[in-house]
Design an enzyme around this catalytic site. Structure first.
Site, short mmCIF file in Angstrom:
data_model
loop_
_atom_site.label_atom_id
_atom_site.label_comp_id
_atom_site.label_asym_id
_atom_site.label_seq_id
_atom_site.Cartn_x
_atom_site.Cartn_y
_atom_site.Cartn_z
N ASP A 94 41.25 32.38 32.97
CA ASP A 94 41.45 33.41 34.02
C ASP A 94 42.93 33.68 34.24
O ASP A 94 43.60 33.14 34.73
CB ASP A 94 40.93 32.70 35.24
CG ASP A 94 40.87 33.62 36.58
OD1 ASP A 94 40.77 35.00 36.18
OD2 ASP A 94 40.57 33.32 37.81
N ASP A 331 43.19 41.90 35.14
CA ASP A 331 42.33 40.63 35.42
C ASP A 331 41.42 40.30 34.07
O ASP A 331 40.56 41.28 33.64
CB ASP A 331 41.53 40.58 36.55
CG ASP A 331 40.89 39.34 36.93
OD1 ASP A 331 41.29 38.21 36.44
OD2 ASP A 331 39.87 39.49 38.04
#
Length: 479
Positions: A94, A331
């Site tokens: 992440d 992201d």
């Protein structure tokens, strides 16, 4: 085309190659779940819902790090905990958070039925590996709360606090909340390794969170965001040549299980792009500092073109203000790109003006998938090109067609007549006036497919280069 299936993508460090000890090339291998999504509509609806939830969590969170949500097309990686015997752990990758944490034994996960579990049992961590309350890491995990306050919470006596003699008192547990769940974690420092042929990369004093209780999240997270406790930051302290830059190149899959057999490379450190790929043409844009969400990789977006028409982005997408509002987050943990409503509507109107006059809207598909506009078509469908213009000179990124327009056969699940349908794959992030602040948009991993996305932490910039990602992996491993 093969029936779509969700991608539970596992970055297993089964083989790593090292180039002059300056770079690690890691294969991202894919494992498909055949049971989580039984229709294309269910798959698209779930990924769209998760993207929207994650985006709104990004915008409304105040202090908690934003974490991945339910799986579908997320990416995970594996480490080995340096115990006897070694204990493997599997974590989500992440770029939108800055902490490495994972479930530890004993582990209780509430409301985790139906969610994929790690293939490895939760490891056991020795209690003498706990981080002390007066460490910088403890303060970072508690959103910069002072070490004296943390030691007071840990019941260190006042005289010891004043004399800075609280090293024997453990860092208090901390709470994390995210889109559809939460967890309580303790902070530990222990040896982690990345299995390699020779030699093994060992991180002897790696700091991570250890959770014994979580709500809705059975798998941990490897945070690659900007922050003291992130994987790149800790690599930079032990091996500066590995922590100053990282990149990944996601093989284009379009939810087709036949396309995900080749590994996608995750690259830690710098490498010779000319040698590995024969080109070094990147489109760079500067990272923007976000004071409210310092772990985000934020960039500015100047506009998006649909065909030959450029739709200028609103001013708040071009910069981040002193309150942490605005900009675009690059992201890895969000599937689809999320855009503010007014900007999104202008893009969709232009796209529909060109496509909708030829093809019928598939409104039932839109309702069933959460995506749109969607259109029925026969034969080959022509759609306008889409280009993103990031802030900076020569900072445009032309999206491949399959990155913004998904084509599949509707009714192939036996619920109706089979028809070809195509859907616009960028999403409406809602009215920015109702958002409560935070990032203005997200550039999701679906739109990043087929690009090497490089995070240059020394020069504070993000770069994009069109790649055949499976070929890049082959070339890297031949060097």
């Amino acid at each position: 085309m093969a029936s779509p299936a969700p991608l539970f993508l596992i970055l297993c460090f089964t083989y790593l190659s090292v180039s002059f000890s300056q770079t690690l090339f890691l294969p991202l291998t894919h494992s498909l779940s055949q049971t989580q999504f039984n229709t294309t509509h269910h798959l698209l609806k779930a990924t769209a819902s998760r993207s929207a939830t994650r985006f709104h969590r990004h915008r409304k969170t105040t202090q908690q790090v934003s974490l991945p949500l339910s799986p579908g097309s997320d990416y995970t990686l594996s480490f080995t905990l340096g115990s006897t015997p070694p204990q493997p752990i599997s974590l989500y990758m992440d770029t939108g958070s800055d902490l490495v944490w994972f479930p530890c034994s004993p582990f209780e996960c509430i409301l985790c039925e139906g969610k994929p579990n790690s293939t490895f049992p939760p490891p056991k961590i020795p209690q003498n590996a706990a981080v002390s309350c007066d460490s910088h890491s403890c303060s970072a995990a508690h959103s910069a709360l002072s070490s004296r306050s943390l030691c007071a919470i840990a019941n260190c006596p006042l005289d010891s606090i004043e004399l800075s003699e609280c090293s024997s008192f453990k860092c208090p547990p901390f709470y994390y909340a995210y889109g559809d769940g939460s967890l309580i974690s303790k902070l530990f420092r222990y040896s982690l390794s990345i299995p390699m042929s020779t030699p093994s990369l060992l991180l002897p004093n790696f700091t991570f969170g250890c959770s014994h209780s979580a709500l809705g999240e059975p798998i941990g997270v490897a945070g690659l965001g900007r922050g003291l406790l992130s994987l790149p930051a800790q690599l930079a302290r032990s091996s500066p040549h590995l922590g100053n830059q990282f990149s990944y190149c996601l093989v284009s899959h379009s939810f087709d299980q036949e396309r995900v057999g080749r590994p996608s490379p995750l690259i830690l450190g710098r490498y010779d792009q000319n040698s590995a790929y024969g080109a070094d043409e990147y489109t760079y844009t500067s990272m923007l500092y976000n004071p409210k969400h310092p772990y985000f990789y934020c960039v500015g977006l100047a506009g998006i073109s649909v065909g030959k028409r450029v739709v200028p982005a609103p001013e708040f997408l071009k910069r981040v203000d002193e309150k942490g509002n605005g900009g675009v987050v690059v992201d890895s943990g969000t599937t689809y790109t999320m855009l503010p409503q007014q900007f999104y509507n202008l893009l969709v109107a232009e796209f529909d003006r060109r496509v909708g006059r030829v093809h019928k809207r598939a409104t039932q598909v839109e309702d069933g998938t959460g995506l749109g506009p969607c259109y029925y078509y026969d034969g080959v469908m022509e759609v306008p090109a889409v280009t993103l213009y990031f802030v900076g000179e020569k900072s445009s990124v032309v999206l491949p067609r399959k990155n913004y327009f998904y084509e599949f056969t509707d009714g192939g699940d036996g619920t109706g007549k089979k028809r070809k349908v195509g859907c616009w794959m960028l999403m409406n992030g809602g009215d920015e006036k109702d958002s409560g602040g935070g990032p203005g948009a997200i550039f999701g991993n679906y739109q990043q497919q087929g690009f090497e996305v490089v995070y240059d932490l020394e020069k504070h910039r993000v770069g994009f280069a069109k790649r055949q990602c499976s070929l890049l992996w082959d070339n890297l491993n031949q060097k």
